[in-house]
Each structure stands twice: as structure tokens, then as C-alpha cells.
Motif scaffolding. Sequence first.
Motif, PDB file in Angstrom:
ATOM      1  N   LYS A 386      52.170 -50.460 -28.416  1.00  0.00           N
ATOM      2  CA  LYS A 386      52.220 -50.314 -26.966  1.00  0.00           C
ATOM      3  C   LYS A 386      50.887 -49.877 -26.376  1.00  0.00           C
ATOM      4  N   MET A 387      50.082 -49.177 -27.184  1.00  0.00           N
ATOM      5  CA  MET A 387      48.828 -48.610 -26.670  1.00  0.00           C
ATOM      6  C   MET A 387      47.615 -49.506 -26.933  1.00  0.00           C
ATOM      7  N   ILE A 388      47.833 -50.675 -27.540  1.00  0.00           N
ATOM      8  CA  ILE A 388      46.698 -51.561 -27.849  1.00  0.00           C
ATOM      9  C   ILE A 388      45.894 -51.943 -26.613  1.00  0.00           C
ATOM     10  N   PRO A 389      46.513 -52.323 -25.472  1.00  0.00           N
ATOM     11  CA  PRO A 389      45.718 -52.718 -24.295  1.00  0.00           C
ATOM     12  C   PRO A 389      44.754 -51.631 -23.826  1.00  0.00           C
ATOM     13  N   LEU A 390      45.141 -50.365 -24.024  1.00  0.00           N
ATOM     14  CA  LEU A 390      44.305 -49.266 -23.553  1.00  0.00           C
ATOM     15  C   LEU A 390      43.106 -49.021 -24.476  1.00  0.00           C
ATOM     16  N   ARG A 408      40.643 -38.319 -26.557  1.00  0.00           N
ATOM     17  CA  ARG A 408      40.282 -37.749 -25.264  1.00  0.00           C
ATOM     18  C   ARG A 408      39.045 -38.451 -24.687  1.00  0.00           C
ATOM     19  N   ASN A 409      38.017 -38.642 -25.525  1.00  0.00           N
ATOM     20  CA  ASN A 409      36.789 -39.291 -25.051  1.00  0.00           C
ATOM     21  C   ASN A 409      37.033 -40.735 -24.637  1.00  0.00           C
ATOM     22  N   ILE A 410      37.885 -41.442 -25.386  1.00  0.00           N
ATOM     23  CA  ILE A 410      38.187 -42.834 -25.047  1.00  0.00           C
ATOM     24  C   ILE A 410      38.885 -42.922 -23.696  1.00  0.00           C
ATOM     25  N   ASP A 437      51.618 -49.662 -17.870  1.00  0.00           N
ATOM     26  CA  ASP A 437      52.375 -50.240 -18.978  1.00  0.00           C
ATOM     27  C   ASP A 437      52.355 -49.350 -20.215  1.00  0.00           C
ATOM     28  N   CYS A 438      51.238 -48.677 -20.445  1.00  0.00           N
ATOM     29  CA  CYS A 438      51.096 -47.887 -21.672  1.00  0.00           C
ATOM     30  C   CYS A 438      51.731 -46.501 -21.576  1.00  0.00           C
ATOM     31  N   LEU A 439      51.649 -45.871 -20.412  1.00  0.00           N
ATOM     32  CA  LEU A 439      51.994 -44.447 -20.329  1.00  0.00           C
ATOM     33  C   LEU A 439      53.259 -44.138 -19.531  1.00  0.00           C
ATOM     34  N   ASP A 455      48.311 -34.294 -17.766  1.00  0.00           N
ATOM     35  CA  ASP A 455      49.500 -35.116 -17.964  1.00  0.00           C
ATOM     36  C   ASP A 455      49.115 -36.467 -18.576  1.00  0.00           C
ATOM     37  N   LEU A 456      47.998 -37.012 -18.128  1.00  0.00           N
ATOM     38  CA  LEU A 456      47.527 -38.299 -18.637  1.00  0.00           C
ATOM     39  C   LEU A 456      47.226 -38.218 -20.128  1.00  0.00           C
ATOM     40  N   LEU A 457      46.502 -37.180 -20.558  1.00  0.00           N
ATOM     41  CA  LEU A 457      46.122 -37.043 -21.961  1.00  0.00           C
ATOM     42  C   LEU A 457      47.326 -36.730 -22.837  1.00  0.00           C
ATOM     43  N   SER A 458      48.238 -35.871 -22.352  1.00  0.00           N
ATOM     44  CA  SER A 458      49.420 -35.531 -23.153  1.00  0.00           C
ATOM     45  C   SER A 458      50.329 -36.742 -23.332  1.00  0.00           C
ATOM     46  N   ARG A 459      50.491 -37.537 -22.290  1.00  0.00           N
ATOM     47  CA  ARG A 459      51.303 -38.750 -22.396  1.00  0.00           C
ATOM     48  C   ARG A 459      50.683 -39.724 -23.404  1.00  0.00           C
ATOM     49  N   CYS A 460      49.373 -39.810 -23.393  1.00  0.00           N
ATOM     50  CA  CYS A 460      48.687 -40.718 -24.317  1.00  0.00           C
ATOM     51  C   CYS A 460      48.911 -40.286 -25.770  1.00  0.00           C
TER      52      CYS A 460
END
Length: 580
Positions: A386-390, A408-410, A437-439, A455-460
Motif C-alpha cells: 500500500k505504501m509503494i506509491p509514497l 521520517r526523512n523520506i 491513498d496511502c495513509l 499524525d502524518l509520521l505516526s500513520r506512515c
Amino acid sequence: RRKLRTDVAAAFPNLSAEQLTEFLPNKEELNVIKIYTHKGEAVTVYMNNRNPILFEIEKALYPTVYTLWVYPDLLPAFSTWPPVLQKLAGGADLMLPGVVVPSSGFPQVERGTLCAVILLGNRAPVAVAVATMSTAEMLAAGMKGKGFAVLHTYMDHLWEYGDKSYPPTLAPLVTDPAEKGSVEDEEEVEGKEPVSSFSTDPLQHVGIGDLSLKEQDSRAILVGKEELNESKAAETAEDDNTEVQQEAEDSRTPQEQMDALFNQCFFHALKCKVKKSDLPLLTSTFLRSHMFSCCPAGQQLDIKKSSYKKVRFFCIFFHQKILQVKELNKGVESIVEVDWKHPDIKAFIVPEGFSSASAAQNSKSDDREQAYHAPEIIPLYGVSTKMIPLFQECGYKKGSILSSSEVRNIIINYVKTNELVDEANKNIVKVNAILCDCLLDKSEQDEISNLKWDDLLSRCLERLQPLHQVTFFGQEPIVRKGNIEPIDVTIAQRSSNKKVTIIKNLELYGLDPQHVANILQQRVQASATITPVLGTKDRVQVQIQGNQIHHLAKMLLEEYQLPRKYIQGLEKAPKLGRKK
């Protein structure tokens, strides 16, 4: 299978039709598995008879060392010295100064040609590599620079997927005239009077798997000088022998001296410390609790100063059939069998000053002195489907392994590159189509258009595949799927309202359950037993009478320095009441 046979015939034209049928038989089972390198590259492995025979990277087929041992002439071969194998097994490429130039010359290869690497004196390949320059370019460069990019070696992780057998001894097809002449000279010398000499490090002459303790001992042959009476000649010979042995020891490098010390302590521990009832015994416990106690006064074992730092120390003794080691738990090896009748063990003489009583006392004191080294545990993350596009914009594929800081850096670079930071509030990130789509869940996609950085980093991190890396003291890092299981401590009720403390998962942290049980039994003076864990294979648990969590917590947290987050159930310790 038919397509694979066609691909193999095209990749390796040296194989005859008969050899191809033998290599890929029609009726035998052929398994295909997919593994990932530390860099995240996908590798397809073909297994036959429980051994990997081929591996495929980016639609290119390569043979494994198991295949090359059966067909040693499948690839053009280049020789190197046995000590270089340690570097190759540790991940190094083969540099041209480490390549032996035969008198008959190198085989003619071009840049990009697949080659085999063999050890001097044995035609059995120990590595598969790609030539980074042609034969003419190697010679024009003066045999300097990188000659071969190594893909796979004997004793690497791919080799471990097989039966972990050792290279056969295959005589070279063409004997170097210089070597032949030296052998003839030695035979002539044997017929004459003995001359004064001592052996050099056997690693310079034989493969790593062929070492034995006897070969590592310095030998001195004294020259008869004048005719003296028997008693005087014996005294002179003894003095000269001692001097030559001291010179031989002094001439060895620190690494060679450390290797000899490891061998001495290994045989000493097997002969005097380990009993059949101690098996199975963790290799880390054998090294820490048994071999260290056999170290002579004023000396200390340090595996980093030996030649074994990149190669498994026990592999040498597997080949000699002195002991058997199995991976009872993933990444944790144990000694399961020892051949105490082996000639090398019988021939070993315990050094002076090590009596049975003192040895037992030293063993007990060293058990206390030798500190347990808690493993280094690092959480890692694998890129999920699911996370490939990101992550693909940064060059990462499915299964790529990343640390939390890399993730985090990515994410930060992706947000800044796509200008998704809210201009009014720098703490807010706009959600574009890929982030959506990813998160976001399907129910959230129409409602959420912004996310806070946290929230963005924790979801990732939540949507990546959890992994962890464990590094035990003196060993190579091991990457495992999922989060590491904590040491589980529970209290169970038995008949007559008796309580017992049950401890699980000690092996995952390099702790020997039997050793922990023995220490707890001595400290609390209660019965302790080792029982199998129900529903698992080759997993055991420690069971000790009473609620002993206080003693266990002191041992794990204070003595072994394990972080509390890796221990589960310490809150069940009994509350200490006031004494009346």
C-alpha cells in the motif's frame, strides 16, 4: 520447469544435455522462494534437495556454491588465498592484489563475465562474482583496484538456506610448476637429516574449514650438532626446543596468537567443562561461561582481535565433525552434540596450572565476572504494498528495509518537494492524492484534507511492515519480521494453592534458559525446571516455585541491563508488607 531449463542452458552453455537433465531432473521437487537483501532487492531462489541451486536477480541467473561444487568448471575460476575468504564472507569485493596469478596465466574474461572464486590448492569454488574489468585490463592495471564484484559466498545467508555443508576438496587441474618443485624438494628433504624449522600459520596453506589444533601448534625440529653423551644431548635438545618455540610464538601476529588462544580454550572447555547433560547449550553461553574460564592468567579472549570476527568460529569444528550446531530458535544457535572421542579432543593436554578443582572454581567465578551483553535491538520498517506509491519516488521497492529516521526523512522530503506544507500553519501538511491513498482509511478520505506532522509520521509508520534487527555480542546483525516478543513473565496457580513463576522467550535475547534457571534456583532455594512451550517447536520456558518476580527483575534489569520495555509482567511482583 521447461522455461527454467531453457534459461539455464542459455546462461551456462558449458553444461551438456546430460548434465542439464541431472541438474534439473523432471521428477524431483523444485521449490521457488523469494528473499530480500539488506538493500531491499528481491532475489528469487530455486531450491532442489533442500539446497539453493540457482538465484535470480533482475532476470539474470547465477549458480550457488552448492551447484559449483558439483560442476566446478561451470565458470572461469580465479584463485585467492584462504584468509581472503573471511573478507569476502563479510561483504567485501575481491580486489586484484588478493588474486593469485598462476604460471599458466588467467582465463580470458571480459568485463561483466560471471566468474568463480576458488582458494589456493582447492578447485571447489567459495564465491560467485562478476568481473569488473577484462583480463587484459587487469594486467594493464598492474593487478591493482577492484577485480570482482562478489554476489554470493560460502557461509553467507544464501548458503545458510541449504544444508550448510562444506566445500569438497578438489585437486587443481594444472599443478603450478613452482608448487610442484617445492613439493619435490620437501620429499627430498624428508629423506635426509631433519633441519631446523617451524610451521607458519596454516591459514596461509589450507582452507578455513581444514584447520585443526595440531596444525596450529608450532613445531621445532632440532639439528644434531656434535656427538655428546645421551643425557647431555637430551638437555641441550630440550633447551633448544624451548627457544625455537618461543621464537615461533613471538613471530606470530597478534591475530594468529588470538586464534591459537581461541583454539586452546575451545578444546579445554570441551574436555573439562561441558558435560553431555549440559546439551543443548547456547553457543554464546559456551563462549562466555566455559571458554572464558579456560583462558590462562594474564590473557583475555577477544573475538574482535581474531580472524573469526567475520566468520563463524564454530564452522571450523563443524567440518572436523567435533560438534554439531543447530538453530533451535531463529537466529539463536545451540551446540546439540559433541564427539568427545574425536582425536583432537583426546590429544589435547590441559595446560599446567589448571587442576580440576581450580578449573571448577574458576568456572564459578568467571560465571559471575563475565558480564552478559544485552543485544542491541533496532526497530525497522519494510515498505508494504500500500505504501509503494509514497516511497517509489525515492527509489525504494516493496520489501525495502528502513529505519525510523530514514522513514521520517523520506516523508519530510516528499512533503517539501511537492510543496504540501500549509503556508498559514507550518505544522499542517496538505493531503494530496498519494497521501490520501496511502495513509487514510476509506471513511476518512472525504473528510480529512490536512494532517499534523506528528499524525502524518505516526500513520506512515503504522502502515509499514514492522521488522526488527537484533545484534548479539560478537555476532552479525539479524533482521526478523514483526516486533520482537518481550520476555514474558507470568504467575500460574497450581494444586494446593501453590504459585509458580513462568518465564518465556529468554532465548530471543541470547539468554540460556537453563543457566537462568540454575541461578534463580540457587538464589531463592526453590525448585526450577525447564519445560517445552505448548504450541511451539523447540521453545522452552523456565518454571520456578513461588512468586520470584522480585529476584528475576533484579537479575534482568540490574545485572543483565535489559531495558524494561522488553520485559512483560514485572508488575505482578508480590507487594512487600511491613514486618511485625
